[in-house]
Design a protein around this motif. Structure first.
Motif, PDB file in Angstrom:
ATOM      1  N   GLN A 194       0.840  -1.191   0.000  1.00  0.00           N
ATOM      2  CA  GLN A 194       0.000   0.000   0.000  1.00  0.00           C
ATOM      3  C   GLN A 194       0.876   1.243   0.000  1.00  0.00           C
ATOM      4  O   GLN A 194       1.934   1.269   0.625  1.00  0.00           O
ATOM      5  N   LYS A 195       0.405   2.244  -0.697  1.00  0.00           N
ATOM      6  CA  LYS A 195       1.159   3.491  -0.729  1.00  0.00           C
ATOM      7  C   LYS A 195       1.006   4.219   0.609  1.00  0.00           C
ATOM      8  O   LYS A 195      -0.077   4.259   1.184  1.00  0.00           O
ATOM      9  N   LYS A 230       0.568   7.158   3.198  1.00  0.00           N
ATOM     10  CA  LYS A 230      -0.170   8.416   3.159  1.00  0.00           C
ATOM     11  C   LYS A 230       0.813   9.555   3.342  1.00  0.00           C
ATOM     12  O   LYS A 230       1.535   9.622   4.333  1.00  0.00           O
ATOM     13  N   LYS A 231       0.846  10.431   2.370  1.00  0.00           N
ATOM     14  CA  LYS A 231       1.783  11.552   2.417  1.00  0.00           C
ATOM     15  C   LYS A 231       1.104  12.747   3.071  1.00  0.00           C
ATOM     16  O   LYS A 231       0.086  13.231   2.597  1.00  0.00           O
ATOM     17  N   GLU A 232       1.700  13.178   4.161  1.00  0.00           N
ATOM     18  CA  GLU A 232       1.180  14.347   4.853  1.00  0.00           C
ATOM     19  C   GLU A 232       2.121  15.515   4.606  1.00  0.00           C
ATOM     20  O   GLU A 232       3.338  15.331   4.527  1.00  0.00           O
TER      21      GLU A 232
END
Length: 55
Positions: free
Chosen positions: A43-44, A46-48
């Protein structure tokens, strides 16, 4: 010119490679890691956005 005489150096080179191929490389190739590698999460992440306090 004696440094161009391959007689002693060629035999040293061949013997050293035979020692490496016969003794060292099989020991290295038979080495097993204590932990088997695990599959990574597919899974990619999550970019915050970065929080810059001075912004």
């Amino acid at each position: 010119m004696p440094q161009l005489n391959p007689a002693p150096w060629l035999s040293i080179l061949l013997i050293s490679w035979l020692v490496l191929l016969a003794l060292v490389f099989p020991k290295i190739l038979n080495y097993t890691f204590p932990n088997s590698p695990a599959l990574q999460n597919t899974q990619k992440a999550k970019k915050e956005p970065w929080f810059w306090p001075w912004h």
